[in-house]
Enzyme design. Sequence first.
Site, short mmCIF file in Angstrom:
data_model
loop_
_atom_site.label_atom_id
_atom_site.label_comp_id
_atom_site.label_asym_id
_atom_site.label_seq_id
_atom_site.Cartn_x
_atom_site.Cartn_y
_atom_site.Cartn_z
N LYS A 148 13.15 -0.03 -0.49
CA LYS A 148 11.73 -0.02 -0.22
C LYS A 148 11.19 1.40 -0.43
O LYS A 148 11.61 2.34 0.24
CB LYS A 148 11.43 -0.50 1.19
CG LYS A 148 9.94 -0.59 1.41
CD LYS A 148 9.62 -1.20 2.73
CE LYS A 148 8.11 -1.24 2.88
NZ LYS A 148 7.72 -1.68 4.21
N GLY B 27 0.80 -1.22 0.00
CA GLY B 27 0.00 0.00 0.00
C GLY B 27 0.83 1.27 0.00
O GLY B 27 0.34 2.33 -0.38
N PHE B 28 2.09 1.17 0.40
CA PHE B 28 2.92 2.37 0.48
C PHE B 28 3.92 2.46 -0.66
O PHE B 28 4.74 3.37 -0.70
CB PHE B 28 3.67 2.39 1.82
CG PHE B 28 2.82 2.90 2.94
CD1 PHE B 28 2.83 4.23 3.30
CD2 PHE B 28 1.99 2.04 3.64
CE1 PHE B 28 2.04 4.71 4.32
CE2 PHE B 28 1.19 2.50 4.66
CZ PHE B 28 1.22 3.84 5.00
N ASP C 171 2.04 -6.09 10.89
CA ASP C 171 1.71 -6.70 9.60
C ASP C 171 2.33 -8.09 9.48
O ASP C 171 2.88 -8.45 8.44
CB ASP C 171 2.20 -5.80 8.46
CG ASP C 171 1.51 -6.15 7.14
OD1 ASP C 171 0.49 -6.87 7.16
OD2 ASP C 171 2.00 -5.70 6.09
#
Length: 579
Positions: free
Chosen positions: A67, A47-48, A172
């Site tokens: 990332k 999502g990011f 998560d």
Amino acid sequence: MQVYCSKQHANNGINRFCTHCGEPLPLAVGQVIDNRYQIIRHLGQGGFGRTYLAEDINQFHQTCVLKEFAPQVKEPQDLQKAKELFEREANVLKKLQHPQIPRFHTSLQVKVGSKDFFLLVQDYVDGNDYSQLLEQRQSQGKTFSEAEILTLLRQILPVLAYIHSLDVVHRDISPDNLILRSSDHLPILIDFGGVKQLPASQGFWFTKLAVNHTLLGKKGYAPEEQLRQGKVYLNSDLYSLAVTTLVLLTGKEPQKLYDSYQGLWYWGKEINVSSQLEAVLKKMLAYKPSDRYQNAEQILKDLPLSTATKPPTTQITKLKTMIVAPGRKNVNNLVSKFHNKTQAVTKSIPLPVWMRPFAVSLGGTALVVLIGAGAWAAVNAVIQSVTSITLPSISLPQIPQLPNPFGQPVSDKNTQDNAEIFSRRQQLEIPEVFFIRMVDDLFYTKKPELKRRSLTSKSEDAALRKEWYETASNLLDKIEQANLSTAVRQQLGNYSSQDYETWRQQARTGQLGNYTISQLNKETNEKFDRLFPRQRRGNMNQQTFGQIWYAIAADKVNQKEREQGAGSRGSGKRTNQKS
């Protein structure tokens, strides 16, 4: 130039987000970021933003992970808030120094063309994530066994205990975010994109991007308080870990294991485990956070013993019994059986690979000597008419010095090198099994083209044998430079994550004075990095480099224990003098 999102929507190259679906657009393969990191391929997407495998061209072309942090916001105030969250996440990741968490390198805020990119750089972990491993099992009609799940829990719970001790929650945990590292088969916790640090004054956080609440966690894996209310506690991670184990055990997604109407898991139907493990998992999955385990240590204490306990080896006992008086008819059969067994045993002999054939022949020689001795004892027993037999002392042939297992002529230089290395190892009291394993690992890592083949005593392998000895000598130099205590060196090869957990408990309970686990990590990392500047801590083999890391930490803990004890004695003396 056109750029495509994951849904194959075409976009102008100047766009930062897909004009059709709003998805962040990727960096191009081959592109160099910050004049240093070259994109090799895309690893995944969340999502990011995306995750990339990259090559650090300034660090011997080592692989790493980039990332991307790209929340889908457009308003200036929202973008500023996103930057603050990005910086906060980077600061949290800098604190995490654990051998089962990818090491954080740096954070980048770079402009590529007209686009702004926020990137985190971390170690790359070579291995498969547990969702991939489960798919492989299911293709064979299998899932994870209960014994494997118990092993996973024992190996990953100390990692959660570590991050929770820093008041950090992952938020998560799922099969996608656990990787079985190829080098040492340990589970590695990855993707801290949702990580947040708990404020000291409250047990939950609430992230706001402008007026919108940002709630993280996978549906089915995250507990109710996290998904619906945005609240997260330390044991929210424990809930997610329990769901992860159920998925691995059953091969089914959480939604098929849970009755959302009645709020019940399908125990005994879809989920079949031992009563002891079921009790542990039920408590981890309690609806109310207050009814769950409050920390990972409590779970470790309640875990049942592994169902995959290995039966004790009885071959040696049986062999000794048979050798005492084998009898004529059994001698040939015994030698034949022993020869077959020694062929299988050679793979586990803790010697350099070229020593193993000789170890087998030596074993056979020893057996013949022992059989002869046993027969002599039997005859002697009859003649003397005694009921007990005392075997005479037998001098077995000594193993020739490495690397010449077959007794062929070698130069005095090789003999001298061999004697010096193993004499140094003995003087340092380094366990032989650990030493040979680590030298072999270092040697074959530098020589992948050998494919770990056995070295011979032939002249064509002379250069390789010399290099093996140089590797061994360099390792001894490093261990000497570490200036480790004798007691710590004697334990090399026996350290585990349980030792680290013990040190963490000592620090938390004040047994080490004001010394914290963060200080232990920092000082150990600094010393380890000075010794092995090119070794990436996030991808360490726990049976080799990891053992030296633990040994350095053990010495520091022992030192703090001595200081604490001396301080207590000194305080006691002062009290007595006053009285």
